[in-house]
Design a protein around this motif. Sequence first.
Motif, PDB file in Angstrom:
ATOM      1  N   ARG A 153       0.837  -1.201   0.000  1.00 51.39           N
ATOM      2  CA  ARG A 153       0.000   0.000   0.000  1.00 51.39           C
ATOM      3  C   ARG A 153       0.872   1.252   0.000  1.00 51.39           C
ATOM      4  O   ARG A 153       0.687   2.172  -0.796  1.00 51.39           O
TER       5      ARG A 153
ATOM      6  N   ALA B 291       1.483   4.247  -2.857  1.00 47.08           N
ATOM      7  CA  ALA B 291       1.332   5.667  -2.567  1.00 47.08           C
ATOM      8  C   ALA B 291       2.594   6.438  -2.943  1.00 47.08           C
ATOM      9  O   ALA B 291       2.529   7.553  -3.460  1.00 47.08           O
TER      10      ALA B 291
ATOM     11  N   LEU C 279       5.882   9.565  -6.484  1.00 52.54           N
ATOM     12  CA  LEU C 279       7.023  10.365  -6.026  1.00 52.54           C
ATOM     13  C   LEU C 279       8.313   9.838  -6.644  1.00 52.54           C
ATOM     14  O   LEU C 279       9.149  10.598  -7.160  1.00 52.54           O
TER      15      LEU C 279
ATOM     16  N   SER D  77       8.688  10.582 -10.412  1.00 54.83           N
ATOM     17  CA  SER D  77       9.058  11.913 -10.876  1.00 54.83           C
ATOM     18  C   SER D  77      10.252  12.485 -10.128  1.00 54.83           C
ATOM     19  O   SER D  77      10.605  13.645 -10.306  1.00 54.83           O
TER      20      SER D  77
ATOM     21  N   ALA E 268      12.929  13.782 -12.275  1.00 49.08           N
ATOM     22  CA  ALA E 268      12.531  14.868 -13.174  1.00 49.08           C
ATOM     23  C   ALA E 268      12.888  16.216 -12.566  1.00 49.08           C
ATOM     24  O   ALA E 268      13.045  17.203 -13.264  1.00 49.08           O
ATOM     25  N   VAL E 269      13.015  16.236 -11.229  1.00 46.59           N
ATOM     26  CA  VAL E 269      13.346  17.494 -10.562  1.00 46.59           C
ATOM     27  C   VAL E 269      14.861  17.677 -10.579  1.00 46.59           C
ATOM     28  O   VAL E 269      15.586  16.793 -10.135  1.00 46.59           O
ATOM     29  N   PRO E 270      15.325  18.799 -11.141  1.00 48.70           N
ATOM     30  CA  PRO E 270      16.767  19.040 -11.092  1.00 48.70           C
ATOM     31  C   PRO E 270      17.192  19.229  -9.639  1.00 48.70           C
ATOM     32  O   PRO E 270      16.885  20.244  -9.032  1.00 48.70           O
TER      33      PRO E 270
ATOM     34  N   LEU F  93      20.790  24.609   5.684  1.00 49.27           N
ATOM     35  CA  LEU F  93      20.541  23.664   6.777  1.00 49.27           C
ATOM     36  C   LEU F  93      21.828  23.121   7.372  1.00 49.27           C
ATOM     37  O   LEU F  93      21.943  22.957   8.583  1.00 49.27           O
TER      38      LEU F  93
ATOM     39  N   ARG G  48      -9.765   0.936  -5.483  1.00 52.93           N
ATOM     40  CA  ARG G  48      -8.338   1.171  -5.680  1.00 52.93           C
ATOM     41  C   ARG G  48      -8.085   2.643  -6.022  1.00 52.93           C
ATOM     42  O   ARG G  48      -7.173   3.279  -5.518  1.00 52.93           O
TER      43      ARG G  48
ATOM     44  N   GLU H 204      -8.658   4.898  -3.035  1.00 54.69           N
ATOM     45  CA  GLU H 204      -7.514   4.695  -2.160  1.00 54.69           C
ATOM     46  C   GLU H 204      -6.314   5.499  -2.666  1.00 54.69           C
ATOM     47  O   GLU H 204      -5.623   6.156  -1.898  1.00 54.69           O
TER      48      GLU H 204
ATOM     49  N   LEU I 222      -6.721   9.170  -1.909  1.00 60.87           N
ATOM     50  CA  LEU I 222      -6.483   9.403  -0.486  1.00 60.87           C
ATOM     51  C   LEU I 222      -4.981   9.397  -0.203  1.00 60.87           C
ATOM     52  O   LEU I 222      -4.446  10.288   0.470  1.00 60.87           O
ATOM     53  N   ASP I 223      -4.295   8.373  -0.758  1.00 60.77           N
ATOM     54  CA  ASP I 223      -2.849   8.278  -0.537  1.00 60.77           C
ATOM     55  C   ASP I 223      -2.138   9.501  -1.095  1.00 60.77           C
ATOM     56  O   ASP I 223      -1.229  10.040  -0.473  1.00 60.77           O
TER      57      ASP I 223
ATOM     58  N   ILE J 243       0.214  12.061   0.911  1.00 65.81           N
ATOM     59  CA  ILE J 243       1.602  12.360   0.560  1.00 65.81           C
ATOM     60  C   ILE J 243       1.825  13.868   0.501  1.00 65.81           C
ATOM     61  O   ILE J 243       2.802  14.400   1.052  1.00 65.81           O
TER      62      ILE J 243
ATOM     63  N   ILE K  64       4.337  16.111   2.785  1.00 64.81           N
ATOM     64  CA  ILE K  64       5.350  17.016   2.239  1.00 64.81           C
ATOM     65  C   ILE K  64       5.190  18.412   2.844  1.00 64.81           C
ATOM     66  O   ILE K  64       6.171  19.043   3.265  1.00 64.81           O
TER      67      ILE K  64
ATOM     68  N   LEU L  45      10.680  22.026   8.439  1.00 66.08           N
ATOM     69  CA  LEU L  45      12.009  22.526   8.060  1.00 66.08           C
ATOM     70  C   LEU L  45      12.088  24.024   8.322  1.00 66.08           C
ATOM     71  O   LEU L  45      13.097  24.540   8.801  1.00 66.08           O
TER      72      LEU L  45
ATOM     73  N   VAL M 211       9.843  25.451 -10.428  1.00 69.04           N
ATOM     74  CA  VAL M 211      10.586  24.456 -11.218  1.00 69.04           C
ATOM     75  C   VAL M 211      10.102  23.051 -10.887  1.00 69.04           C
ATOM     76  O   VAL M 211       9.831  22.236 -11.780  1.00 69.04           O
ATOM     77  N   ILE M 212       9.956  22.756  -9.582  1.00 68.97           N
ATOM     78  CA  ILE M 212       9.538  21.410  -9.181  1.00 68.97           C
ATOM     79  C   ILE M 212       8.153  21.087  -9.726  1.00 68.97           C
ATOM     80  O   ILE M 212       7.921  20.012 -10.289  1.00 68.97           O
TER      81      ILE M 212
ATOM     82  N   ALA N 234       8.374  20.467 -13.431  1.00 66.85           N
ATOM     83  CA  ALA N 234       9.047  19.202 -13.760  1.00 66.85           C
ATOM     84  C   ALA N 234       8.157  18.012 -13.426  1.00 66.85           C
ATOM     85  O   ALA N 234       7.987  17.098 -14.247  1.00 66.85           O
ATOM     86  N   VAL N 235       7.545  18.046 -12.226  1.00 65.71           N
ATOM     87  CA  VAL N 235       6.718  16.913 -11.811  1.00 65.71           C
ATOM     88  C   VAL N 235       5.456  16.829 -12.671  1.00 65.71           C
ATOM     89  O   VAL N 235       5.045  15.749 -13.102  1.00 65.71           O
TER      90      VAL N 235
ATOM     91  N   ASN O 169       6.384  15.588 -16.129  1.00 71.21           N
ATOM     92  CA  ASN O 169       6.780  14.183 -16.049  1.00 71.21           C
ATOM     93  C   ASN O 169       5.566  13.280 -15.857  1.00 71.21           C
ATOM     94  O   ASN O 169       5.461  12.220 -16.480  1.00 71.21           O
TER      95      ASN O 169
ATOM     96  N   LEU P 120       4.432  10.467 -18.303  1.00 72.59           N
ATOM     97  CA  LEU P 120       4.379   9.107 -17.773  1.00 72.59           C
ATOM     98  C   LEU P 120       3.051   8.442 -18.131  1.00 72.59           C
ATOM     99  O   LEU P 120       3.000   7.265 -18.497  1.00 72.59           O
TER     100      LEU P 120
ATOM    101  N   ARG Q 165       2.679   5.139 -20.335  1.00 73.85           N
ATOM    102  CA  ARG Q 165       1.997   3.912 -19.905  1.00 73.85           C
ATOM    103  C   ARG Q 165       0.918   3.525 -20.894  1.00 73.85           C
ATOM    104  O   ARG Q 165       0.732   2.352 -21.197  1.00 73.85           O
TER     105      ARG Q 165
END
Lengths: 263, 248
Positions: A99, A103, A107, A110, A113-115, A126, B3, B6, B9-10, B14, B18, B25, B226-227, B230-231, B234, B238, B242
């Motif tokens: 599972r 999930a 992550l 990709s 894909a992130v420089p 840090l 599925r 689910e 939700l996942d 995530i 993050i 941080l 940028v992130i 890129a994501v 991608n 992707l 697929r």
Amino acid sequence: MKRTIVTRPAMSRARRVVWTRWGITLLLVLLLEAACRLGFVPKLAVLPPSEVIAAMVALLSTQEVLTNVAETFSTVAIAFTASVLTGFVLGVALHGAPRLRRAIDPLLASYYAVPIFVFYPLLVALLGLGALPLMAIGYLAAVPAMLIATLLGLDRVPPVLRRVARMHRLGRVSTAVLVILPAALPNLFQGIKLSLAYAFIGVIAGEFILSSGGLGYAIAFAYDSFDNRTMYGLMLFVLLSAVISNGLLSSWESRLQRRRGLQ
Amino acid sequence: MIRRREGLLDGALIVLVILIVWQGLYAYAGAVALTPPWQTVRYAIGLFGTPSFWGHLRGTLAAFGWSLLISAVLGIALGLWLGAFRFAGDVAEPMLTSLYTIPKVTLYPVILLLFGLGPSAKIAFGVIHGMIPVVLFTLGAVKTIRPVLLRTARAMRLSPMQTARHVLVPAVLPEIASGLRVGFSLCLLGVLIGEMFASQRGIGFLIINGINSHNVRLTTAVTLIVILFAVGANSALLMLDRRLHHSR
């Protein structure tokens, strides 16, 4: 109908391939040398290979460069070892938790894909300047490669092998060591090779962008002060180190596979 | 259906994790390292309202577009050629793999000396990063094409052009799509790194400029942009990838 059977042994073709490869490399180097000597490429921009090799040899006998080499290599070694270990452990753990794996999958997909260098300023803030953020960036660049390879390797263990292990009433540990690990080895090796390459790229690039030591910094510094000999000499050394370390891992890999009769 | 729910939700979890790590941080390192999520998003949206940011963005996107185009065309052509001639492919493949594993940043000074400061150096830098995976994927696809397909084409007496159009291209298309996806990411990486070193324009320049002038707000916001780009790109590629692999 007459059939001709090709009786040329398999080794000979492989050997021809290798020789052609070396021949082409040599030819390219010679062409570059000629182009430089005959003035087709501006002498200010590109040094002829013979001078680059001489510069590299001369540089490697100076204390300053050796310190830089030791600094970079130890940073790469730590980042590489740590990333292979973590990547492997995380891969095994994630393989056992489908599972969570589903999930995290987007992550992982990709991640590259992130420089990754965009995180460098954050890591510096840090961890401070010095070897630590470099280690971190090499580590972060290399961990997912090992993690993904471990997952793939475990996925590809044929179920029949696990059944055989059960038939022989092997315990968990001996199943893992005697059956699963060897079956996943090709993928694990792929992961180890990629981890080394990514750790090396990460550390050198980090030194290049923001650092005060190491080979990457020395190259950037030589470039800024128009010291082409040092720049090209160090560059060749870095490229050779990457190619040779990768080649060593590859030959070790194919020796292992040959011993298991896979090649 | 279950599925799928689910998965949603996942995904949300995530993103939440993050955001929490990000906020954590910030709490740990403070404003000298990064800005908190909400503030960053607001600043990033604000950036899109400033004309100078659009100038940087256009610079990066133009260089990126060119380098991707060159990588794709040269990469696919070289890959098809090396794949068609098995000997050439066997000779070239390990050479390309070692080119893939060398730290290409070190070559940056050479590129600069050859191309001068400006967009062409950035494009060249993107190409040396992005082209190799395209070649390797295409080469691999042509090499492992099922012989029965080619035999069928011969049995049906297709001309070389027809073989290419109806057999070869459809057979290798999924692999080429995978190669282009990796090439896309690496071109972006190359162009951004190029801008970080020697450029007065572009997103990479904004990042390095933000670092040097301790403009944490700018650096964090640009990094986020940028992130996300890129994501996002991608993930789209992707999905396409697929779909192509499954439709076979």
